[in-house]
Design a protein around this motif. Sequence first.
Motif, mmCIF file in Angstrom:
data_model
loop_
_atom_site.group_PDB
_atom_site.id
_atom_site.type_symbol
_atom_site.label_atom_id
_atom_site.label_comp_id
_atom_site.label_asym_id
_atom_site.label_seq_id
_atom_site.Cartn_x
_atom_site.Cartn_y
_atom_site.Cartn_z
ATOM 1 N N LEU A 280 90.369 55.505 48.974
ATOM 2 C CA LEU A 280 89.543 54.841 47.973
ATOM 3 C C LEU A 280 90.483 54.300 46.907
ATOM 4 N N VAL A 284 86.040 53.797 40.900
ATOM 5 C CA VAL A 284 84.597 53.560 40.945
ATOM 6 C C VAL A 284 83.877 54.292 39.817
ATOM 7 N N GLY A 313 72.103 59.998 43.958
ATOM 8 C CA GLY A 313 72.144 58.675 43.350
ATOM 9 C C GLY A 313 73.281 58.458 42.375
ATOM 10 N N MET A 315 76.391 57.046 41.135
ATOM 11 C CA MET A 315 77.017 55.840 41.668
ATOM 12 C C MET A 315 78.478 56.045 42.079
ATOM 13 N N VAL A 318 78.560 58.673 45.205
ATOM 14 C CA VAL A 318 77.961 58.238 46.461
ATOM 15 C C VAL A 318 78.928 57.298 47.180
ATOM 16 N N THR A 319 79.703 56.562 46.398
ATOM 17 C CA THR A 319 80.735 55.707 46.988
ATOM 18 C C THR A 319 81.808 56.584 47.622
ATOM 19 N N GLN A 321 81.384 59.558 48.671
ATOM 20 C CA GLN A 321 80.775 60.260 49.805
ATOM 21 C C GLN A 321 80.932 59.479 51.113
ATOM 22 N N LEU A 322 80.840 58.142 51.002
ATOM 23 C CA LEU A 322 80.957 57.319 52.204
ATOM 24 C C LEU A 322 82.392 57.282 52.714
ATOM 25 N N VAL A 323 83.354 57.514 51.814
ATOM 26 C CA VAL A 323 84.761 57.438 52.192
ATOM 27 C C VAL A 323 85.273 58.812 52.626
#
Lengths: 368, 307
Positions: A280, A284, A313, A315, A318-319, A321-323
Amino acid sequence: MRVTLPRMGVATCAFKGFYEALGFEFVEPAPLTRRTLDLGVSFSPEFACLPFKITLGNLIETLKERGSDVVAVLGGVGPCRFGYYGVLYRKILGDVGFRFEFEMFDPPSGRFENRRMLLDILRRWARVGGKLSAPSRLVRAFYLAWRKLKAAEALEAELLISRAHDLKGAERAFARALREVDEAGGADEVEEAARRGLAELRAIRGGRPRARMALVGEIYTVVEPFASCYVERTLGEMGVEVHKSVSTSHFAESVLFAKAPWPLSCFLPTCHEDELNPFLLEDVGGHGRRSVAVLEELKRDGFDAAVHLMPFGCMPEVTAQLVIPRASEAVGLPVISLAFDEQTSEAGVRTRLEAFLDMVLWRKRRCA
Amino acid sequence: MRVGLPRGFFEHLHGWVSSFLRGLGFEPVTSDPTSRRTLEEGFKLAFSDTCLPVKIYAGHVREALERADLVLIPRLENDLPMWGCYCCPKSKGMADVARALFGSEEVRIVSPRGNLGEKRGDELFLRELAKALGVEGSLPPLSPLRVDLRRRRSRREGPFSARVGLVGYPYILMDEQLGGVVFSRLESAGAEVVSFLDLFDLSSAPRAPEEVKRAFGKPFFWSWSNAVASVALRMLETEDVEAVIMVESFACGTDAWVGSLLERAFAERGKPFMQLVMDEHTADAGLRTRLEAFLDMVLWRRGGLCS
């Protein structure tokens, strides 16, 4: 003059120390319970993050039961939503019918500065503390609060380790030591109380734990046990030593103080935050990037797994989390992501943690 | 060489970027408007607790990867000329998320850095883009930033029962499956729609944070939130718009603040305002019922329904 602020883990005692040393009467925020959350939820926007709902509920309870003249909160410059909490607290609490003076600390430069608010705050502090002694009193108050914060966090870190060995004993020793730190009037007393407490907690440690896990993720869910349905306690019960990778003092050193304008920056403790990682690259906001970057460090330090905590939620997280699945695989450290909101129950979290621990232990045996 | 431009988050820059790409000798390819298939692909990829636009964007990236040799996912600090503000953190981290989701395909993802909120940010971004594509030597003229929002032409001729304002982020309003549906349902229910897409104006965008600050005490951190809120606040002032609907996505972080503050501002002045939250389960019948009930209420307030 009475002042209050929302509860935030062990850091609450530092804020208390600060305002009391300034000459305010500190209104102890109400304890966090299911009712706090219910209140917060009923007055918050639906998709507000969990820390907002908890802290709002906490302010409502405190103002209703104990009353306060001043509500103090931190501001921020985004892109995390936290920096905007104050604006909504003020509007919502005003609508509910509370009257109070409002302190929100925004940084004194850039797009989101609020000089008038900052001047108001300094004027109020000077008024309460006496004009002539104001600067030296401010320095003393800050120093005391900082010592308290460091001491409380050191005690908590030790608690999270010794809890794996003797839950009741560790919690008793911690509660006593934290109370002593909270009541201490001077920096020396704080040090003394912390030393005693740490020695007592260290004596509880024994043998090798079943596993060592680190909590990473959004700061409020990591720092305030209530927000994560007491994940740290559940893990302790299961015999896992826990380490928190973010703390209030770390946040202050790496974000708040690191960005302080000169000449203030010369006197404040700062630390350089190395968030760089190949997974990442973007900042973020919040601790999103750190949640990913820290995994490699944890693997190096011999942790068996990491638990990624975040409000539903959130922000930045959650970003992350996807990585994280990709980073976790590359680094070789198992990570479980847990999102919390008002629907989350302690039992559900426990089940998931038990399954996760089983898997981690199985993996440990296989690798050994 | 074809460069894929996924619809969604950065769709408003496509016109501007496309003409530059053509100047460089590349062929820009845009993914198709969101369909059921895009949605399904997206849900498969981004399975976590993230918001709908991220899932949709993932679907568009998949499609762009199929169609083009390279795919452009910019790393923008800010995607509007609005000093000091940011993109939403999710769109900011989108390039990294896509790299994580698409694994070995990541070599085909081109992600130049930029900050359109800074002075000469547009020019610098285009230079970065050219560099990321491996173009060396002289560049075609660097045109200033242009923002293209796809406006909808109304298919109906009047008379209309009411004039309704429709606000929301462009990647939601321009999406066929989200804003597009609301737009056509409102029209078939007999309302005239004035949308954010019609009223947004790039030259006044830099002033939006100040307007928000005047209304709420502090500007939003996110540039599009400021743009949307300032247009909604203007709709609040004008007699021309009778009611406003804000189209939001499930689990959108920024809208939790923007929507609730706007709702308060509208309630204080007694103007109807509705937050319409869309997610992958939003069914047409439920949507139609809500919109019709809202329109009935607007008419009833005016006395149109009772008389």
